[in-house]
Design an enzyme around this catalytic site. Structure first.
Site, short mmCIF file in Angstrom:
data_model
loop_
_atom_site.label_atom_id
_atom_site.label_comp_id
_atom_site.label_asym_id
_atom_site.label_seq_id
_atom_site.Cartn_x
_atom_site.Cartn_y
_atom_site.Cartn_z
CB SER A 104 15.04 -5.88 31.79
OG SER A 104 14.24 -6.91 32.30
CG ASP A 244 14.62 -9.21 35.81
OD1 ASP A 244 13.88 -8.94 36.77
OD2 ASP A 244 14.36 -8.84 34.65
#
Length: 448
Positions: A104, A244
């Site tokens: 992530s 992200d």
């Protein structure tokens, strides 16, 4: 029994347990064996695997393929695609499980896996515990050589996902009057995000869109929003969008380079839908959500409740109450009427839709929710839970809360994705906030 799953799947530094090829191989065999037992009468168990752009993702994918196929599970490889895209395809392909290899927002030395059910939601705690049990007890089902799982590469996944994202905007929607900067964080959306905006008519400036395996999230993306702010000013753009590494979260900025975080994004979407008479239920935030979000939603007569941190917890709460909208300040926004997963691109499209419908700039919309200032500070320690349970730290935290002014809010918790303690202090007196946070960090350091 050792637990491998944290707040958001399994994650860690590459080369250190559990992110090593041998443990990932065992995990894959445990997962495959679990599925064989759960679906004993099915001869065609299918798993999807996607990945982000980290250099270690290919290594993890190889270990997963070996372990899953050895247990008789068929694998469909999607290649590099975002986490919400994997969730979408797990649902529409009716796969038994979807796996995305990603850490992530974390830096390139980390990696991990997230698992999704056939409905596109992250697997529940019960399933995680079952897989942990299989892994811990080394429960392995080896398929007969004639039943070893097959591996198939699925093509044009990016194109299919682009069309899905475009389908969520209203008929006739156009961005032809907008110049937009998008920061792809050198991550999984590098091959989709700017194309979506461009095909919807926007003039797009794309930055941090050249992944090389070791630059994902590196001084860019939603963790470093100043990068998008600088680019918006440089290009005199209307809006900045920053994702992200796996594109499940988004932070935005207006034309004046003011950062618009997840709380503000959530409020703008909720108000827009309320004005359209297209809202029902309430909104789910987390313990980290700004108190002003709660107050502003109350003014709109929209109920607000807080869940634990993590989009999986938000999603579970939404399903419990039969609501559809939730999110957190870090930029995870879930709208179950659009997608089963938190999706940075789709969330940004909803904000752009609100801007067009209300004929307002992002700055004007964001000025309707001025957040209480806060400090979010991470203190890295080897055993966060042990520190938080220490009586000396509990005393220090109690004293800090007494020292804070009446309208300040302190949240201290162990991260579910890193070995750190996160300290949030929310209040208007920033000088006092910094002093309290510094004192709490000193208390933690004394115990480590």
């Amino acid at each position: 029994m050792k637990k491998y799953f944290g707040t958001d799947g399994i994650r860690g530094e590459v080369g250190i347990a559990p992110i090593t090829p041998d443990i990932i191989l065992k995990l894959a065999m445990a997962l495959g064996s679990f599925l064989q037992e759960k679906f004993p009468n099915q001869n065609n168990i299918n798993i999807l695997i996607a990945k982000d752009t980290r250099i270690s993702s290919d290594m993890i994918e190889s270990a997963l393929k070996a372990g899953l196929s050895a247990s008789g599970v068929n694998i469909k490889l999607l290649g590099v695609i975002s986490t919400p895209a994997l969730a979408y395809f797990t649902k529409i392909f009716n796969a038994h499980i979807g796996i995305v290899i990603t850490a992530s927002h974390n830096n390139p030395k980390y990696n991990g896996i997230k698992l999704f059910s056939n409905h596109g939601f992250k697997i529940n705690n019960e399933t995680q515990l079952y897989i942990d049990k299989y892994l811990y007890n080394n429960i392995v089902h080896y398929a007969h050589f004639s039943k070893i799982g097959k591996v198939t590469q699925i093509t044009d996944i990016a194109g299919r996902y682009i069309e899905f994202c475009k389908s969520i905007v209203p008929f006739g929607f156009s961005l032809k009057d907008y110049k937009i900067v998008i920061d792809c964080a050198n991550g999984a959306a590098y091959n989709t995000a700017s194309i979506i905006l461009n095909e919807l008519g926007a003039k797009v400036i794309t930055i941090n869109n050249s992944p090389n395996g070791i630059n994902i999230n590196k001084n860019c993306g939603s963790i470093f929003p100043q990068e998008i702010c600088n680019s918006v000013l440089q290009h005199q753009a209307d809006v900045g969008i920053t994702l992200d590494g796996d594109a499940d979260r988004v932070i935005m900025c207006d034309h004046n380079a003011n950062i618009i975080n997840g709380d503000q994004i959530l409020y703008i979407i909720a108000k827009y839908l309320k004005l359209k008479n297209d809202f029902y239920g309430g909104v789910v935030g987390t313990c980290m959500s700004n108190v002003i979000l709660e107050e502003k939603l109350k003014q709109l007569h929209i109920p607000f409740i807080r869940s634990d941190v993590g989009d999986r917890n938000i999603s579970n709460m939404l399903k419990k109450y039969n609501w559809f909208l939730g999110g957190e300040s870090s930029g995870h926004i879930i709208n179950l009427n659009k997608h089963v997963a938190s999706d940075g691109i789709i969330s940004a499209l909803q904000i752009l839709t609100a801007m067009i419908y209300l004929n307002k700039s992002l700055a004007e919309l964001a000025n309707e929710i001025i957040l209480v200032p806060n400090i979010l500070h991470n203190v890295y320690v080897d055993n966060p839970q042990q520190v938080l349970q220490n009586i000396e730290f509990k005393t220090a935290l109690m004293q800090a809360k007494q020292h804070a002014v009446s309208k300040s809010r302190i949240v201290v918790r162990a991260s579910g994705t890193e070995n750190c303690i996160r300290i949030l202090l929310e209040g208007k007196d920033m000088k006092l906030n910094k002093k309290i946070v510094s004192d709490l960090e000193d208390s933690i350091r004394k115990l480590t």
